[in-house]
Scaffold this motif. Structure first.
Motif, PDB file in Angstrom:
ATOM      1  N   ARG A 293     -24.096   3.070 113.697  1.00  0.00           N
ATOM      2  CA  ARG A 293     -23.367   4.459 113.285  1.00  0.00           C
ATOM      3  C   ARG A 293     -22.758   4.369 111.956  1.00  0.00           C
ATOM      4  N   ALA A 294     -21.968   3.377 111.945  1.00  0.00           N
ATOM      5  CA  ALA A 294     -21.159   3.319 110.317  1.00  0.00           C
ATOM      6  C   ALA A 294     -22.362   3.214 109.150  1.00  0.00           C
ATOM      7  N   VAL A 295     -23.352   2.631 109.581  1.00  0.00           N
ATOM      8  CA  VAL A 295     -24.454   2.460 108.279  1.00  0.00           C
ATOM      9  C   VAL A 295     -25.073   4.009 108.450  1.00  0.00           C
ATOM     10  N   GLU A 296     -25.094   4.850 109.549  1.00  0.00           N
ATOM     11  CA  GLU A 296     -25.828   5.920 109.178  1.00  0.00           C
ATOM     12  C   GLU A 296     -24.917   6.996 108.332  1.00  0.00           C
ATOM     13  N   LYS A 297     -23.367   7.066 108.929  1.00  0.00           N
ATOM     14  CA  LYS A 297     -22.598   7.822 108.249  1.00  0.00           C
ATOM     15  C   LYS A 297     -22.238   7.533 106.781  1.00  0.00           C
ATOM     16  N   SER A 298     -22.451   6.284 106.411  1.00  0.00           N
ATOM     17  CA  SER A 298     -22.244   6.070 105.114  1.00  0.00           C
ATOM     18  C   SER A 298     -23.672   6.673 104.039  1.00  0.00           C
ATOM     19  N   ARG A 299     -23.115   6.737 102.775  1.00  0.00           N
ATOM     20  CA  ARG A 299     -23.957   6.937 101.899  1.00  0.00           C
ATOM     21  C   ARG A 299     -24.991   5.777 101.249  1.00  0.00           C
ATOM     22  N   ALA A 300     -24.749   4.705 101.543  1.00  0.00           N
ATOM     23  CA  ALA A 300     -25.116   3.353 100.862  1.00  0.00           C
ATOM     24  C   ALA A 300     -26.648   3.375 101.495  1.00  0.00           C
ATOM     25  N   ILE A 301     -27.402   2.808 100.490  1.00  0.00           N
ATOM     26  CA  ILE A 301     -28.729   2.131 100.718  1.00  0.00           C
ATOM     27  C   ILE A 301     -28.587   0.765 101.001  1.00  0.00           C
ATOM     28  N   ILE A 302     -29.098   0.095 101.953  1.00  0.00           N
ATOM     29  CA  ILE A 302     -29.071  -1.111 102.101  1.00  0.00           C
ATOM     30  C   ILE A 302     -30.258  -1.949 101.964  1.00  0.00           C
ATOM     31  N   THR A 382     -31.050   3.379 106.335  1.00  0.00           N
ATOM     32  CA  THR A 382     -30.734   3.740 105.246  1.00  0.00           C
ATOM     33  C   THR A 382     -31.917   4.231 104.377  1.00  0.00           C
ATOM     34  N   GLY A 383     -33.303   4.074 104.515  1.00  0.00           N
ATOM     35  CA  GLY A 383     -34.356   4.149 103.765  1.00  0.00           C
ATOM     36  C   GLY A 383     -34.449   2.948 102.706  1.00  0.00           C
ATOM     37  N   GLY A 384     -33.905   1.677 103.144  1.00  0.00           N
ATOM     38  CA  GLY A 384     -33.907   0.474 102.396  1.00  0.00           C
ATOM     39  C   GLY A 384     -35.119  -0.156 102.964  1.00  0.00           C
ATOM     40  N   TRP A 385     -35.276  -1.639 102.671  1.00  0.00           N
ATOM     41  CA  TRP A 385     -36.291  -2.326 103.414  1.00  0.00           C
ATOM     42  C   TRP A 385     -35.782  -3.797 103.311  1.00  0.00           C
ATOM     43  N   THR A 386     -36.387  -4.606 104.273  1.00  0.00           N
ATOM     44  CA  THR A 386     -36.091  -5.998 104.579  1.00  0.00           C
ATOM     45  C   THR A 386     -37.288  -6.783 104.185  1.00  0.00           C
ATOM     46  N   ALA A 387     -36.361  -7.911 103.438  1.00  0.00           N
ATOM     47  CA  ALA A 387     -37.416  -9.151 103.029  1.00  0.00           C
ATOM     48  C   ALA A 387     -37.041 -10.468 103.869  1.00  0.00           C
ATOM     49  N   PHE A 388     -38.121 -11.384 103.702  1.00  0.00           N
ATOM     50  CA  PHE A 388     -37.952 -12.593 104.421  1.00  0.00           C
ATOM     51  C   PHE A 388     -37.726 -13.588 103.205  1.00  0.00           C
ATOM     52  N   LEU A 389     -36.850 -14.310 103.238  1.00  0.00           N
ATOM     53  CA  LEU A 389     -36.769 -15.552 102.235  1.00  0.00           C
ATOM     54  C   LEU A 389     -37.248 -16.601 102.748  1.00  0.00           C
ATOM     55  N   GLU A 390     -38.548 -16.637 102.991  1.00  0.00           N
ATOM     56  CA  GLU A 390     -39.200 -17.831 103.556  1.00  0.00           C
ATOM     57  C   GLU A 390     -39.276 -19.226 102.783  1.00  0.00           C
ATOM     58  N   GLN A 391     -39.175 -19.142 101.560  1.00  0.00           N
ATOM     59  CA  GLN A 391     -39.200 -20.307 100.832  1.00  0.00           C
ATOM     60  C   GLN A 391     -37.820 -19.905  99.774  1.00  0.00           C
ATOM     61  N   PRO A 392     -37.263 -20.927  99.417  1.00  0.00           N
ATOM     62  CA  PRO A 392     -36.212 -20.983  98.447  1.00  0.00           C
ATOM     63  C   PRO A 392     -36.761 -20.241  97.074  1.00  0.00           C
ATOM     64  N   SER A 393     -37.704 -20.746  96.982  1.00  0.00           N
ATOM     65  CA  SER A 393     -38.257 -20.283  95.488  1.00  0.00           C
ATOM     66  C   SER A 393     -38.575 -18.540  95.607  1.00  0.00           C
ATOM     67  N   HIS A 394     -38.633 -18.032  96.567  1.00  0.00           N
ATOM     68  CA  HIS A 394     -38.834 -16.697  96.510  1.00  0.00           C
ATOM     69  C   HIS A 394     -37.697 -15.864  96.222  1.00  0.00           C
ATOM     70  N   ALA A 395     -36.441 -16.362  96.226  1.00  0.00           N
ATOM     71  CA  ALA A 395     -35.379 -15.770  95.924  1.00  0.00           C
ATOM     72  C   ALA A 395     -35.465 -14.869  94.818  1.00  0.00           C
ATOM     73  N   MET A 441     -39.521   7.050 101.154  1.00  0.00           N
ATOM     74  CA  MET A 441     -38.591   6.295 102.191  1.00  0.00           C
ATOM     75  C   MET A 441     -37.125   6.595 101.747  1.00  0.00           C
ATOM     76  N   GLY A 442     -36.292   7.283 102.889  1.00  0.00           N
ATOM     77  CA  GLY A 442     -34.893   7.651 102.503  1.00  0.00           C
ATOM     78  C   GLY A 442     -34.236   7.556 103.855  1.00  0.00           C
ATOM     79  N   ARG A 443     -33.045   8.312 103.846  1.00  0.00           N
ATOM     80  CA  ARG A 443     -32.430   8.718 105.048  1.00  0.00           C
ATOM     81  C   ARG A 443     -33.117   9.812 105.954  1.00  0.00           C
ATOM     82  N   LYS A 444     -32.711   9.468 107.247  1.00  0.00           N
ATOM     83  CA  LYS A 444     -33.434  10.437 108.155  1.00  0.00           C
ATOM     84  C   LYS A 444     -32.492  11.256 108.869  1.00  0.00           C
ATOM     85  N   ALA A 445     -31.244  10.732 108.596  1.00  0.00           N
ATOM     86  CA  ALA A 445     -30.099  11.696 109.439  1.00  0.00           C
ATOM     87  C   ALA A 445     -28.665  11.355 108.416  1.00  0.00           C
ATOM     88  N   TYR A 446     -27.859  12.153 108.795  1.00  0.00           N
ATOM     89  CA  TYR A 446     -26.400  11.852 108.284  1.00  0.00           C
ATOM     90  C   TYR A 446     -25.420  12.637 109.509  1.00  0.00           C
TER      91      TYR A 446
END
Length: 453
Positions: A293-302, A382-395, A441-446
């Motif tokens: 709920r706090a994420v959705e109320k904020s204006r931040a993209i994560i 927030t309209g952002g995305w998730t990435a998996f750091l599967e190998q340290p070299s991918h950072a 890709m962006g916010r769907k609610a506020y």
């Protein structure tokens, strides 16, 4: 309609023009240092869990504002600008460039809106306020060095006008907002050195690692770090999210896996008992839904970065295979500078993992999937995305992608035609005119302002 409400509506067009002009002037002015936070995380102390509401509530200070006069009919004029950073992708998943404000169609609860603010993501005159939340708990040990190095690369790539801050999973503000890139990289290096001292003889890892309060750090960031001056608030949330075990209404509960051999069960029960007695593992005063709920109320993209192998979307056999590979990697990372005692401990761990039955492995895989899915929701909201750091070299690759994504977005804002301050959740939809095939890709609610705002 009372006099105050009428006056607010009458003055709002003038305020809107003033705000728009102020934003333009602000964008053309040199960046100013934000006021320093004195007690980061203090807002969490005001949260109390309400079992009747099944939600966290905030205790209000028992005092009135010093400047509030008794019996005065105060007129408060404000304008509620709704802003969303959107990424537009074509059918090939490539970023669409060259769009203008007229290309976007915005609806609020299904009603058309007029775009009142627009800028490109790579506009060097629009400052960005970036918070990097770093989980440096013991589970992150294999990734810390390369992750810190990649974060330094991100610092080098931000514009001179951008502000950046660093928060740790201790719920500590390692570095307040600053445009000083040297200061940011020095703080990141201090964090790397702090966590690497485990390899120093006669030291304890508990003295040098974070306490896995990642969601607490995120909630404190959302509640305390941003204000109206932050035109483009951005959060990079790097963690495995295991604090979900300590939140209210937990999505997963730490317990002894099923069907363990007798000796392994005793070890697991002893470890669980020690974990439960650790004062750092006390239950928090909020739930995962409160965070969402706090994420959705904020204006931040994560942007969420999860160190470790991706289990979401894989078959059970694939999940178990990746979990075993993760454990092997962890052993190698912790035993990079072996000592006889450390080698013996890690060898015992390897033996324990080898004798863990399939039923227990399936249970552990299911619990890990829940943690990863919960983290993915944070960025999706927030309209952002998730990435998996599967190998340290991918950072470095992931942080480079984040930097590129920020620059390729469009900042679209509007002033809702619905002026009601009812605090309700409203659906937001942004599309590209005449291009239904584009993915936005962006916010769907506020959330609308509350009645007291």
């Amino acid at each position: 309609m009372n006099f105050r409400r009428s006056l607010k509506l009458a003055l709002e067009p003038f305020v809107t023009c003033f705000v728009a002009l102020s934003l333009t002037v602000l964008a053309q002015s040199p960046p100013k240092e934000k006021p320093k936070l004195k007690d980061f995380g203090s807002s969490l102390k005001r949260l109390r869990w309400d079992p009747k509401l099944n939600a966290s509530v905030e205790t209000k200070p028992a005092y009135k504002e010093a400047n509030a006069g008794e019996g005065e009919d105060i007129v408060k004029v404000e304008t509620s600008l709704v802003v969303s950073d959107v990424l537009v992708l074509d059918h090939r998943g490539q970023s669409v460039k060259g769009l203008t404000a007229n290309d976007f169609v915005v609806t609020d609860e299904g009603k058309p809106q007029q775009v009142g603010m627009f800028s490109l993501g790579d506009n060097v005159t629009v400052p960005r306020s970036i918070v990097l939340i770093v989980d440096y708990s013991t589970s992150q040990f294999p990734f810390i060095n390369t992750s810190i190095a990649a974060a330094k690369t991100l610092v080098d790539r931000i514009a001179p006008i951008d502000r950046m801050a660093i928060v740790t999973d201790d719920v500590k503000l390692l570095q307040d907002f600053t445009t000083d890139k040297t200061a940011l990289k020095d703080k990141l290096e201090s964090l790397r050195q702090r966590s690497s001292t485990w390899d120093t003889p006669n030291t304890s890892p508990k003295q040098h690692f974070g306490r896995s309060a990642q969601y607490s750090a995120l909630l404190a960031t959302l509640r305390e770090m941003f204000d109206e001056e932050d035109q483009r608030p951005i959060i990079i949330f790097q963690t495995d999210g295991d604090e979900a075990l300590w939140l209210r209404n937990p999505i997963t509960v730490r317990q002894v896996p099923p069907n363990l051999p007798k000796d392994l069960r005793k070890e697991a029960e002893r470890a669980l008992s020690n974990w439960q007695k650790d004062p750092r593992n006390s239950q928090q005063e909020f739930s995962l839904n409160d965070v969402y709920r706090a994420v959705e109320k904020s204006r931040a993209i994560i942007y969420t970065v999860i160190p470790g192998f991706q289990l979401i979307g894989l078959s059970l056999d694939e999940q178990i295979a990746k979990m075993k590979a993760e454990r092997e990697r962890t052993v190698l990372a912790w035993n990079a500078k072996p000592t006889p005692i450390r080698t013996a401990i890690l060898k015992g761990e390897q033996d324990r993992w080898a004798r863990t039955p399939p039923e227990a492995l399936r249970y552990e895989a299911g619990e890990e999937v829940k943690l990863q899915a919960a983290l993915a929701v944070v960025s999706t909201i927030t309209g952002g995305w998730t990435a998996f750091l599967e190998q340290p070299s991918h950072a470095e690759e992931i942080y480079s992608r984040i930097s590129s994504d920020i620059n390729q977005r469009y900042v679209v804002g509007y002033y809702p035609t619905n002026k009601e301050h009812d605090g309700k959740r409203r659906k937001l939809n942004i599309t590209v005119r005449d291009h239904p095939e584009y993915i936005v890709m962006g916010r769907k609610a506020y959330y609308a302002p509350s009645p007291d705002q």
